[in-house]
Design a protein around this motif. Structure first.
Motif, PDB file in Angstrom:
ATOM      1  N   LYS A  52       1.413  45.015  17.217  1.00 54.32           N
ATOM      2  CA  LYS A  52       0.099  45.541  17.709  1.00 54.32           C
ATOM      3  C   LYS A  52      -0.701  46.166  16.589  1.00 54.32           C
ATOM      4  CE  LYS A  52      -2.338  47.098  21.611  1.00 54.32           C
ATOM      5  NZ  LYS A  52      -3.363  46.315  21.501  1.00 54.32           N
ATOM      6  N   ARG A  53       0.221  47.108  15.949  1.00 50.98           N
ATOM      7  CA  ARG A  53      -0.660  47.957  14.985  1.00 50.98           C
ATOM      8  C   ARG A  53      -0.885  47.177  13.728  1.00 50.98           C
ATOM      9  NH1 ARG A  53      -4.183  50.594  14.309  1.00 50.98           N
ATOM     10  NH2 ARG A  53      -3.446  51.912  15.773  1.00 50.98           N
ATOM     11  N   VAL A  54      -0.058  46.023  13.380  1.00 48.28           N
ATOM     12  CA  VAL A  54      -0.442  45.319  12.343  1.00 48.28           C
ATOM     13  C   VAL A  54      -1.781  44.538  12.599  1.00 48.28           C
ATOM     14  CG1 VAL A  54       0.350  43.407  11.021  1.00 48.28           C
ATOM     15  CG2 VAL A  54       1.819  45.109  11.381  1.00 48.28           C
ATOM     16  N   MET A  55      -1.867  43.949  14.042  1.00 54.29           N
ATOM     17  CA  MET A  55      -2.835  43.156  14.344  1.00 54.29           C
ATOM     18  C   MET A  55      -4.347  43.848  14.366  1.00 54.29           C
ATOM     19  SD  MET A  55      -1.822  39.852  14.204  1.00 54.29           S
ATOM     20  CE  MET A  55      -2.953  38.932  15.083  1.00 54.29           C
ATOM     21  N   GLU A  56      -3.958  45.130  14.732  1.00 52.17           N
ATOM     22  CA  GLU A  56      -5.270  45.833  15.004  1.00 52.17           C
ATOM     23  C   GLU A  56      -5.743  46.329  13.453  1.00 52.17           C
ATOM     24  OE1 GLU A  56      -7.030  46.900  17.978  1.00 52.17           O
ATOM     25  OE2 GLU A  56      -5.857  45.343  18.529  1.00 52.17           O
ATOM     26  N   ASN A  57      -4.805  46.437  12.697  1.00 53.26           N
ATOM     27  CA  ASN A  57      -5.333  46.935  11.219  1.00 53.26           C
ATOM     28  C   ASN A  57      -5.965  45.598  10.568  1.00 53.26           C
ATOM     29  OD1 ASN A  57      -3.964  49.527  11.155  1.00 53.26           O
ATOM     30  ND2 ASN A  57      -2.193  48.729  10.209  1.00 53.26           N
ATOM     31  N   LEU A  58      -5.440  44.624  11.121  1.00 55.47           N
ATOM     32  CA  LEU A  58      -6.171  43.055  10.452  1.00 55.47           C
ATOM     33  C   LEU A  58      -7.448  43.115  10.976  1.00 55.47           C
ATOM     34  CD1 LEU A  58      -2.801  40.926  10.479  1.00 55.47           C
ATOM     35  CD2 LEU A  58      -4.369  41.713   8.374  1.00 55.47           C
ATOM     36  N   ASN A  89       5.664  36.803  18.069  1.00 56.72           N
ATOM     37  CA  ASN A  89       4.714  35.779  18.449  1.00 56.72           C
ATOM     38  C   ASN A  89       3.828  36.046  19.727  1.00 56.72           C
ATOM     39  OD1 ASN A  89       3.683  33.121  17.931  1.00 56.72           O
ATOM     40  ND2 ASN A  89       5.067  32.311  19.782  1.00 56.72           N
ATOM     41  N   ALA A  90       4.508  36.776  20.494  1.00 55.95           N
ATOM     42  CA  ALA A  90       3.922  37.131  22.091  1.00 55.95           C
ATOM     43  C   ALA A  90       2.831  38.012  21.782  1.00 55.95           C
ATOM     44  CB  ALA A  90       4.939  37.850  22.919  1.00 55.95           C
ATOM     45  N   VAL A  91       2.803  38.816  20.877  1.00 49.04           N
ATOM     46  CA  VAL A  91       1.861  39.869  20.504  1.00 49.04           C
ATOM     47  C   VAL A  91       0.774  39.385  19.918  1.00 49.04           C
ATOM     48  CG1 VAL A  91       1.009  42.038  19.406  1.00 49.04           C
ATOM     49  CG2 VAL A  91       3.132  42.070  20.697  1.00 49.04           C
ATOM     50  N   TYR A  92       1.262  38.494  18.804  1.00 47.85           N
ATOM     51  CA  TYR A  92       0.177  37.812  18.088  1.00 47.85           C
ATOM     52  C   TYR A  92      -0.620  36.773  18.874  1.00 47.85           C
ATOM     53  CZ  TYR A  92      -1.100  34.389  14.283  1.00 47.85           C
ATOM     54  OH  TYR A  92      -1.766  33.233  13.733  1.00 47.85           O
ATOM     55  N   ALA A  93      -0.160  36.188  19.766  1.00 49.74           N
ATOM     56  CA  ALA A  93      -0.795  35.290  20.429  1.00 49.74           C
ATOM     57  C   ALA A  93      -1.839  35.901  21.310  1.00 49.74           C
ATOM     58  CB  ALA A  93       0.361  34.347  21.475  1.00 49.74           C
ATOM     59  N   THR A  94      -1.707  37.228  21.621  1.00 50.16           N
ATOM     60  CA  THR A  94      -2.804  37.413  22.378  1.00 50.16           C
ATOM     61  C   THR A  94      -4.140  37.912  21.749  1.00 50.16           C
ATOM     62  OG1 THR A  94      -2.187  39.964  22.023  1.00 50.16           O
ATOM     63  CG2 THR A  94      -1.059  38.846  23.863  1.00 50.16           C
ATOM     64  N   TYR A  95      -4.124  37.642  20.389  1.00 52.70           N
ATOM     65  CA  TYR A  95      -5.377  37.831  19.661  1.00 52.70           C
ATOM     66  C   TYR A  95      -6.045  36.638  19.103  1.00 52.70           C
ATOM     67  CZ  TYR A  95      -4.103  42.644  18.688  1.00 52.70           C
ATOM     68  OH  TYR A  95      -3.570  44.114  18.772  1.00 52.70           O
ATOM     69  N   PHE A  96      -5.414  35.419  19.723  1.00 50.53           N
ATOM     70  CA  PHE A  96      -6.010  33.977  19.679  1.00 50.53           C
ATOM     71  C   PHE A  96      -6.047  33.134  20.742  1.00 50.53           C
ATOM     72  CE2 PHE A  96      -4.129  35.421  15.588  1.00 50.53           C
ATOM     73  CZ  PHE A  96      -5.109  34.930  14.574  1.00 50.53           C
ATOM     74  N   SER A  97      -6.931  32.295  20.822  1.00 54.59           N
ATOM     75  CA  SER A  97      -6.803  31.338  21.830  1.00 54.59           C
ATOM     76  C   SER A  97      -6.044  30.007  21.419  1.00 54.59           C
ATOM     77  CB  SER A  97      -8.351  30.756  22.504  1.00 54.59           C
ATOM     78  OG  SER A  97      -8.750  30.284  21.115  1.00 54.59           O
TER      79      SER A  97
END
Length: 126
Positions: A52-58, A89-97
């Motif tokens: 989640k932190r990685v995705m928020e940084n991106l 993958n579960a966290v990553y998937a929450t950022y995309f449709s």
């Protein structure tokens, strides 16, 4: 001409690189790890919060050029243990449709910077 992109809402680079480079309408991000940009500390207590932190940084880097995850064409995920793929993958998937998710590869590696568990980079387009 390329434009260097650095967001104050993402961690400062820890080497000779920038957070991202914009060339025309294409954005190339450097790999992000789970460094909290406010404290400079790693957030690696568990793989879910780390991802989640990685995705928020991106997200912060993308927003610096008025992009969102909808603009992402390609993602590269580097993970230290493929057994943790399901959680990442579960966290990553929450950022995309699912309909507009980018192309992606996930690669298990021996080590990552600061011995984190996951690093993600992206290519996006306006």
């Amino acid at each position: 001409m390329k434009k260097i992109i650095n967001s104050p809402n993402a961690p400062a680079p820890i080497g000779a690189y920038n957070q991202a480079v914009l060339k025309g309408n294409m954005l190339y991000t450097s790999g992000q790890i789970a460094i909290n940009p406010k404290t400079g500390n790693l957030e690696i207590d568990d793989i879910t919060s780390e991802t989640k932190r990685v995705m928020e940084n991106l997200k912060a880097v993308l927003s610096e050029v008025n992009m969102t995850f909808e603009n992402v064409l390609k993602a590269s995920i580097f993970i230290s243990d493929m057994k943790k793929f399901k959680e990442v993958n579960a966290v990553y998937a929450t950022y995309f449709s699912e309909e507009s998710a980018p192309a992606r590869e996930t690669v298990e590696v021996a080590n990552l910077p600061k011995f984190v568990n996951v690093e993600i980079s992206m290519i996006a387009s306006l």
